[in-house]
Design a protein around this motif. Structure first.
Motif, PDB file in Angstrom:
ATOM      1  N   ILE A 357       3.663  -7.177 -39.579  1.00 26.83           N
ATOM      2  CA  ILE A 357       4.834  -6.545 -40.332  1.00 26.83           C
ATOM      3  C   ILE A 357       5.705  -5.845 -39.197  1.00 26.83           C
ATOM      4  CG2 ILE A 357       3.306  -6.411 -42.189  1.00 26.83           C
ATOM      5  CD1 ILE A 357       2.804  -3.548 -41.440  1.00 26.83           C
ATOM      6  N   VAL A 358       6.950  -5.568 -39.951  1.00 25.00           N
ATOM      7  CA  VAL A 358       8.057  -4.880 -39.190  1.00 25.00           C
ATOM      8  C   VAL A 358       7.713  -3.442 -39.066  1.00 25.00           C
ATOM      9  CG1 VAL A 358      10.397  -4.361 -38.860  1.00 25.00           C
ATOM     10  CG2 VAL A 358       9.664  -6.666 -39.662  1.00 25.00           C
ATOM     11  N   ASN A 359       7.746  -2.931 -37.922  1.00 25.21           N
ATOM     12  CA  ASN A 359       7.621  -1.448 -37.578  1.00 25.21           C
ATOM     13  C   ASN A 359       8.249  -1.170 -36.773  1.00 25.21           C
ATOM     14  OD1 ASN A 359       6.561   1.105 -37.056  1.00 25.21           O
ATOM     15  ND2 ASN A 359       4.484   0.632 -37.545  1.00 25.21           N
ATOM     16  N   PRO A 360       9.733  -0.436 -36.827  1.00 25.92           N
ATOM     17  CA  PRO A 360      10.603  -0.344 -35.742  1.00 25.92           C
ATOM     18  C   PRO A 360      10.238   1.006 -35.054  1.00 25.92           C
ATOM     19  CG  PRO A 360      11.380   0.304 -38.104  1.00 25.92           C
ATOM     20  CD  PRO A 360      10.087  -0.601 -38.204  1.00 25.92           C
ATOM     21  N   LEU A 361       9.098   1.679 -35.329  1.00 24.21           N
ATOM     22  CA  LEU A 361       8.938   3.157 -34.844  1.00 24.21           C
ATOM     23  C   LEU A 361       9.134   3.200 -33.138  1.00 24.21           C
ATOM     24  CD1 LEU A 361       8.148   5.848 -35.771  1.00 24.21           C
ATOM     25  CD2 LEU A 361       5.553   5.226 -35.248  1.00 24.21           C
ATOM     26  N   PHE A 362       8.665   2.192 -32.591  1.00 22.61           N
ATOM     27  CA  PHE A 362       8.577   2.272 -30.993  1.00 22.61           C
ATOM     28  C   PHE A 362       9.489   0.937 -30.552  1.00 22.61           C
ATOM     29  CE2 PHE A 362       4.448   3.420 -32.440  1.00 22.61           C
ATOM     30  CZ  PHE A 362       4.290   4.801 -32.169  1.00 22.61           C
ATOM     31  N   LYS A 363      10.197   0.488 -31.394  1.00 24.48           N
ATOM     32  CA  LYS A 363      11.022  -0.746 -30.855  1.00 24.48           C
ATOM     33  C   LYS A 363      12.038  -0.449 -29.865  1.00 24.48           C
ATOM     34  CE  LYS A 363      13.839  -4.537 -32.668  1.00 24.48           C
ATOM     35  NZ  LYS A 363      13.165  -5.628 -31.999  1.00 24.48           N
ATOM     36  N   GLU A 364      12.125  -1.233 -28.900  1.00 28.89           N
ATOM     37  CA  GLU A 364      13.211  -0.903 -27.542  1.00 28.89           C
ATOM     38  C   GLU A 364      14.238  -1.900 -27.660  1.00 28.89           C
ATOM     39  OE1 GLU A 364      11.075  -0.574 -24.225  1.00 28.89           O
ATOM     40  OE2 GLU A 364       9.743   1.397 -24.990  1.00 28.89           O
TER      41      GLU A 364
END
Length: 364
Positions: A357-364
């Motif tokens: 699932i999408v979890n942009p918390l740590f997306k770089e």
């Protein structure tokens, strides 16, 4: 240990797919702490892993290991942990369930994401513990349960090109070792004896090469060795007091021949895969059998002859370990992915789905 990835969340990694209870903590671009408890002494009595016993050991050991790990890293109670990564599969179902249940509980209690990691992909990513994978890459995963070739066109992409149809290379090693009454796990002892022997040319044919695919089959080699042992009346080795020095030369030569046959078979299929993949720059060798000395020699030379960068994990990271799970989990988190809390364990024989699932918390 440092890696090419110097960023990402603080991640607790958990590995319980088979007979190693392993935990690791990733922080600041490196493994900050790791602990492994091997069940080999217990399973060696049976000559192989007993699934129910493995599950019970994981259940008994996992929480104390995590507590010890966090204390060692100066993070009591999980202070500062931002992500939990756990082996989702493939593996022994009961063993996987123990690790997954613990990981979900730990993450839920602390309000952090959890990510289920494909164990096979993590093995290949562990090559980055020794150097940066330059893509496109080709990955050979060789373990007790799997022999797979992957095209790796870009980071996070694993396209299966070939797989084992029956016995994996590591399984063949272990079964042949059992025929000779070698200690468990047998692949390690075959390698030890092979280094003291000389391969016998033409004794065994390289299995499953009379085709045009990249799949593997090692059951025929196992049968051929079994017949050879019977026909030549090779005596069973002294399991309890194994000493490679006093082992008969013909047994050492047999082990050297088996090791060479497996290595050359893997090499030929990898050569085929290389001809079908575009622009390969790195050749990755991973999994428990990647610790085999002859296999590493053969693939190092092959990569050099073909102008490829060659990567294989250090010996301690060839087998199952939580360091590779934590690292793979961090890569998924940096891509903005996590797992829903209802994700399932995937036993051996089933493909691990990419249902993140999408979890942009740590997306770089």
């Amino acid at each position: 240990m440092s890696t090419p990835c110097a960023s990402g969340p603080v991640c607790l990694g958990i590995e319980t797919s088979c007979d190693e209870t392993s935990v690791a903590l990733w922080a600041g671009g490196r493994i900050e702490a790791e602990l492994v408890h091997t069940q080999i002494p217990m399973h060696s009595v049976f000559g192989g892993v007993v699934p129910e016993l493995a599950s019970r050991e994981h259940l008994r050991l996992l929480d104390p290991l995590v507590e010890s790990l966090l204390a060692q890293a100066g993070r009591p109670g999980g202070e500062g942990v931002e992500l939990v990564a756990v082996t989702r599969g493939p593996g022994l179902l009961g063993a996987l369930l123990v690790g997954i249940a613990y990981a979900k509980s730990f993450a839920l209690a602390r309000g952090v994401p959890v990510v289920g990691v494909n164990h096979l992909h993590a093995h290949l990513l562990a090559c980055e513990f020794t150097g940066f994978i330059e893509y496109p890459a080709l990955g050979l995963l060789v373990s007790g349960g799997h022999t797979h070739i992957y095209s790796m066109p870009r980071p996070g992409a694993f396209e299966l090109m070939g797989r084992t149809l029956d016995d994996a290379a590591g399984e063949a090693f272990d079964k042949i070792a059992k025929l000779l009454n070698l200690p468990y796990p047998g692949g390690k002892y075959i390698d030890e004896l092979a280094r003291l022997g000389t391969p016998v040319r033409g004794l065994f044919t390289r299995p499953y090469l009379n085709n045009d695919n990249c799949d593997f089959s090692f059951s025929g080699l196992k049968t051929a060795v079994a017949l050879h042992v019977v026909q030549h009346a090779l005596p069973a080795l002294d399991y309890a007091a194994f000493d490679p020095v006093v082992v008969e030369p013909r047994v050492k030569d047999l082990c050297a021949t088996v090791s060479e046959t497996v290595a050359q078979t893997l090499l030929e299929k990898t050569r085929r895969a290389l001809g079908r993949a575009d622009g390969v720059r790195t050749l990755c060798l991973a999994g428990g059998v990647a610790a085999n000395s002859r296999l590493r020699e053969v693939f190092t030379a092959f990569a050099e002859a073909n102008g490829l960068k060659f990567l294989a994990p250090a010996q301690k990271y060839c087998g199952d370990n939580a360091a590779m799970i934590a690292y793979a989990g961090v890569q998924l988190a940096r891509a903005g992915l996590a797992s829903a809390l209802d994700f399932e364990a995937i036993p051996r024989g089933r493909a691990v789905p990419d249902d993140y699932i999408v979890n942009p918390l740590f997306k770089e």
